[in-house]
Design a protein around this motif. Sequence first.
Motif, PDB file in Angstrom:
ATOM      1  N   GLN A   1       0.810  -1.214   0.000  1.00  0.00           N
ATOM      2  CA  GLN A   1       0.000   0.000   0.000  1.00  0.00           C
ATOM      3  C   GLN A   1       0.844   1.265   0.000  1.00  0.00           C
ATOM      4  N   LYS A   2       1.925   1.269   0.812  1.00  0.00           N
ATOM      5  CA  LYS A   2       2.689   2.509   0.943  1.00  0.00           C
ATOM      6  C   LYS A   2       3.830   2.615  -0.051  1.00  0.00           C
ATOM      7  N   LEU A   3       4.550   1.497  -0.246  1.00  0.00           N
ATOM      8  CA  LEU A   3       5.652   1.549  -1.219  1.00  0.00           C
ATOM      9  C   LEU A   3       5.153   1.301  -2.629  1.00  0.00           C
ATOM     10  N   ARG A   4       3.965   0.734  -2.740  1.00  0.00           N
ATOM     11  CA  ARG A   4       3.465   0.194  -3.995  1.00  0.00           C
ATOM     12  C   ARG A   4       4.446  -0.868  -4.507  1.00  0.00           C
ATOM     13  N   PHE A   5       4.948  -1.642  -3.578  1.00  0.00           N
ATOM     14  CA  PHE A   5       5.884  -2.703  -3.962  1.00  0.00           C
ATOM     15  C   PHE A   5       5.141  -4.032  -4.009  1.00  0.00           C
ATOM     16  N   PHE A   6       5.162  -4.675  -5.169  1.00  0.00           N
ATOM     17  CA  PHE A   6       4.576  -5.996  -5.310  1.00  0.00           C
ATOM     18  C   PHE A   6       5.666  -6.945  -5.777  1.00  0.00           C
ATOM     19  N   ALA A   7       5.864  -8.020  -5.017  1.00  0.00           N
ATOM     20  CA  ALA A   7       6.866  -8.998  -5.424  1.00  0.00           C
ATOM     21  C   ALA A   7       6.442  -9.632  -6.738  1.00  0.00           C
ATOM     22  N   GLU A   8       7.401  -9.759  -7.661  1.00  0.00           N
ATOM     23  CA  GLU A   8       7.044 -10.293  -8.971  1.00  0.00           C
ATOM     24  C   GLU A   8       7.091 -11.811  -9.024  1.00  0.00           C
ATOM     25  N   ARG A   9       7.963 -12.373  -8.193  1.00  0.00           N
ATOM     26  CA  ARG A   9       8.058 -13.840  -8.185  1.00  0.00           C
ATOM     27  C   ARG A   9       7.311 -14.356  -6.981  1.00  0.00           C
ATOM     28  N   ASP A  10       6.400 -15.297  -7.177  1.00  0.00           N
ATOM     29  CA  ASP A  10       5.736 -15.882  -6.017  1.00  0.00           C
ATOM     30  C   ASP A  10       6.517 -17.105  -5.551  1.00  0.00           C
ATOM     31  N   ILE A  11       6.053 -17.684  -4.463  1.00  0.00           N
ATOM     32  CA  ILE A  11       6.821 -18.754  -3.826  1.00  0.00           C
ATOM     33  C   ILE A  11       6.991 -19.953  -4.763  1.00  0.00           C
ATOM     34  N   HIS A  12       6.024 -20.171  -5.630  1.00  0.00           N
ATOM     35  CA  HIS A  12       6.126 -21.336  -6.503  1.00  0.00           C
ATOM     36  C   HIS A  12       7.215 -21.154  -7.552  1.00  0.00           C
ATOM     37  N   GLU A  13       7.331 -19.931  -8.061  1.00  0.00           N
ATOM     38  CA  GLU A  13       8.405 -19.671  -9.010  1.00  0.00           C
ATOM     39  C   GLU A  13       9.757 -19.819  -8.322  1.00  0.00           C
ATOM     40  N   ILE A  14       9.830 -19.375  -7.063  1.00  0.00           N
ATOM     41  CA  ILE A  14      11.089 -19.448  -6.333  1.00  0.00           C
ATOM     42  C   ILE A  14      11.474 -20.902  -6.095  1.00  0.00           C
ATOM     43  N   VAL A  15      10.500 -21.695  -5.648  1.00  0.00           N
ATOM     44  CA  VAL A  15      10.803 -23.104  -5.395  1.00  0.00           C
ATOM     45  C   VAL A  15      11.127 -23.823  -6.707  1.00  0.00           C
ATOM     46  N   ALA A  16      10.421 -23.449  -7.784  1.00  0.00           N
ATOM     47  CA  ALA A  16      10.721 -24.070  -9.084  1.00  0.00           C
ATOM     48  C   ALA A  16      12.144 -23.734  -9.507  1.00  0.00           C
ATOM     49  N   GLU A  17      12.571 -22.499  -9.239  1.00  0.00           N
ATOM     50  CA  GLU A  17      13.932 -22.105  -9.604  1.00  0.00           C
ATOM     51  C   GLU A  17      14.949 -22.885  -8.789  1.00  0.00           C
ATOM     52  N   MET A  18      14.631 -23.056  -7.495  1.00  0.00           N
ATOM     53  CA  MET A  18      15.511 -23.842  -6.614  1.00  0.00           C
ATOM     54  C   MET A  18      15.577 -25.283  -7.110  1.00  0.00           C
ATOM     55  N   ALA A  19      14.436 -25.821  -7.546  1.00  0.00           N
ATOM     56  CA  ALA A  19      14.415 -27.189  -8.073  1.00  0.00           C
ATOM     57  C   ALA A  19      15.300 -27.276  -9.312  1.00  0.00           C
ATOM     58  N   GLY A  20      15.248 -26.239 -10.138  1.00  0.00           N
ATOM     59  CA  GLY A  20      16.101 -26.202 -11.320  1.00  0.00           C
ATOM     60  C   GLY A  20      17.565 -26.192 -10.946  1.00  0.00           C
ATOM     61  N   ARG A  21      17.898 -25.447  -9.893  1.00  0.00           N
ATOM     62  CA  ARG A  21      19.287 -25.371  -9.428  1.00  0.00           C
ATOM     63  C   ARG A  21      19.766 -26.730  -8.933  1.00  0.00           C
ATOM     64  N   ILE A  22      18.878 -27.420  -8.195  1.00  0.00           N
ATOM     65  CA  ILE A  22      19.242 -28.739  -7.682  1.00  0.00           C
ATOM     66  C   ILE A  22      19.426 -29.717  -8.839  1.00  0.00           C
ATOM     67  N   GLU A  23      18.521 -29.631  -9.792  1.00  0.00           N
ATOM     68  CA  GLU A  23      18.580 -30.506 -10.967  1.00  0.00           C
ATOM     69  C   GLU A  23      19.891 -30.273 -11.730  1.00  0.00           C
ATOM     70  N   ALA A  24      20.269 -29.004 -11.872  1.00  0.00           N
ATOM     71  CA  ALA A  24      21.513 -28.677 -12.580  1.00  0.00           C
ATOM     72  C   ALA A  24      22.717 -29.230 -11.822  1.00  0.00           C
ATOM     73  N   ASP A  25      22.704 -29.075 -10.485  1.00  0.00           N
ATOM     74  CA  ASP A  25      23.800 -29.605  -9.670  1.00  0.00           C
ATOM     75  C   ASP A  25      23.927 -31.113  -9.855  1.00  0.00           C
ATOM     76  N   ARG A  26      22.756 -31.753  -9.895  1.00  0.00           N
ATOM     77  CA  ARG A  26      22.743 -33.204 -10.019  1.00  0.00           C
ATOM     78  C   ARG A  26      23.335 -33.621 -11.367  1.00  0.00           C
ATOM     79  N   ARG A  27      22.991 -32.887 -12.416  1.00  0.00           N
ATOM     80  CA  ARG A  27      23.499 -33.212 -13.756  1.00  0.00           C
ATOM     81  C   ARG A  27      25.008 -33.081 -13.777  1.00  0.00           C
ATOM     82  N   VAL A  28      25.518 -32.028 -13.144  1.00  0.00           N
ATOM     83  CA  VAL A  28      26.962 -31.797 -13.120  1.00  0.00           C
ATOM     84  C   VAL A  28      27.653 -32.943 -12.381  1.00  0.00           C
ATOM     85  N   ALA A  29      27.063 -33.345 -11.249  1.00  0.00           N
ATOM     86  CA  ALA A  29      27.641 -34.444 -10.473  1.00  0.00           C
ATOM     87  C   ALA A  29      27.509 -35.731 -11.272  1.00  0.00           C
TER      88      ALA A  29
END
Lengths: 381, 342
Positions: free
Chosen positions: B314-342
């Motif tokens: 309301q005061k900053l007019r700040f709205f987060a653009e990424r919701d929790i699902h996008e964040i967790v999906a990105e983390m899943a992608g990071r884990i998947e990438a790590d796994r591929r490298v290993a």
Amino acid sequence: MEGRASRQGGNGRTKVDRRVPVGMITGHNRSRAQRSEAKRENWPGEGDRRTTERRYGPTIDPEEERRRPPGLGRELKEMERIMQERFVPRNEGGGLGARLKKLLTGGTLWEEIRRIQLRHRSEVVDEFGFDPKMADQMGPLLRFLYESYFRVELRGHANLPSSGRALLVANHSGTLPMDAAMLMMGMQREHEAHRMVRPLVEDFVYHAPVLGTIIRRMGGVRANFENAERLLERGRVAAVFPEGIQGIGKPFSQRYQLQRFGRGGFVKLALRTRSPIIPVAIVGAEEAYPLLFKFRGLARSTGVPFLPVTPTFPLLGPLGLVPLPSKWLILVGGPIYIHESFGARDWNNRVLVNKVAEQVRSTIQSMVDDTLAKRRSAFLG
Amino acid sequence: MTTADRHSESDSRPGQGDGERVVAISGARGMLGSALIRALEEDRRYTKVVAFDLQKPDFALQKTVFHKIDLTLPGVDAEMARVLRAEQVDTFVHLAFLSNFTHRTSWAHELESIGTLHVLNACTESRTRKVVLWSQSLCYGANPGNPAYLREGHELVGAAGPNDTYISDKIDAERQVRQFAEEHPDRRVTVLRMAPILDRDASNFISNMLSNRTIPVLLGHDPLLQFLHSDDADRALKMVVDEDHAGVFNIAADGVLPLRTITGLLGRVPLPLPLALARRVAGVLWMGQVIDVPPSFLDYLRYPCVMDTQKAQQKLRFFAERDIHEIVAEMAGRIEADRRVA
């Protein structure tokens, strides 16, 4: 007694024939009710709901809620479908060699771990942690309890408006909070808008290991003023049991005698959020778990307020947790618009709050008494 | 933050004209600091950026001046004040906080608690008219009495742990800043309380925890968690540097998820431990410096610590653009990438 409601065409509002004398609370005429109905439309909390839920979660638009009866659960499911599309790894095709390679490098193991863990969970929960998949899976058990075991009869459910905020106030009984589950189930099944009721749950239950998690995922919300305010401001239905632990923990000899109604927090809530109070009498739950004694000493170390002793518990061990098959009757009374008689500022007038709480308590008590007088048997109805 | 809140009603335009602003950043080499410097380098409204840290940021700097400063040293406040006066800094962004638990608790105390004291002293002695502080949602503490959504006015309780000063130092920093705001009503003081940052590159206790193959959870408990994507964190920080918004603001991504759902989505194996056992084991392992997370952190795996972001919206007019699902999906992608490298 049943608080017959007659639908008024057009604006979709219910007008209620209140037979329960609520004295000063209901001392207003109809035109006044309509005037403040109109005022309620543009109450500040309503207007900014869109902005606060802009990005995430189901936007509860009253118009839309009316059009789509299954409500929250369905919207969450739709979100979950979208999530699944995003998460489930696409089938990359390839022949036997590719699949073999994937298996050897542990590619499928990872998916398997995911699949097993998400078997009983949806990938989207609402802001209070309600998990539609969990509710679906508990559905058959609750349905059995509702239909066949307790043979619940729900009357006067039309008194709950089809949309918008409402605060259900009910008597509390039974050692396990089964009454909340049955009230939820009843409204979801039998109300014309299939409204989801969010019961406000006592702390020691909400934070109890295992049980608390299940209750949260089935739609329970921790009993807290801010949480309740948030629910109501978003146009949901909250159910409170103001007797709290005292209500659950009263001995069988005091059955159906309503205990002190907390400190009247629900009255403050109704005044602050301008929500109608809807009294609910639940009859039959006392006989499901007749409480003979309570042990305090032993319970203190485990964090529960007392250890209940019923005819079957702890005598029969965990089997003793099975409730007795009493016949239940849930009676929903006509809405009480206390915010019409009093302003939002009155919420910190302690004398008034206490008085109104007492009025609501006696209303529910008289509803309970009337039903008990008509009832012939606790188990046959 | 009553005083700061009172001032938040006032104007939200930049105090000075274009191309005149000078921003100082402490903890400039950190992820938030680096991102802010990059953003300010490209912004024409800022003539100069003063970066304080132990090491120089590892990318090319144009209008950024680097000063090597150790906030734990006595007398560093006078040194900083001299720089602030010479460069005519108008905004100080204090980001020199640890994003990981550490066993060096006394050093952490010097850096966070005393470091903030030095920063505020330097600001008092110079003509800095705005101070921005980075804080974390951890400061609220995970308590059974918490509402489902914590508002800015809620008391900062932190975690109760005898050897664990990680959170209490941050609370102390906030307390000092609040006092500073009360003493200097003419200066704008902004506090951003951010949810744990999680994304592809994040490196903090929560991302480290989720990077493990098995994740300890408490038997029968499954708290709702909240995160923030670093893009949104950077954006929020830039926003309060650009505009004047005094007060405390909760910054978090939309949506919550239970811990066990997150482990499921990430394909991690949860290791359920009974609370009493977990507390004892964690205590011993923390003492033996085997794990980097103190036993008091177990509360965060048990009770909710989720913030209400309405005020920022309301005061900053700040709205987060990424919701929790996008964040967790990105983390899943990071884990998947790590796994591929290993």
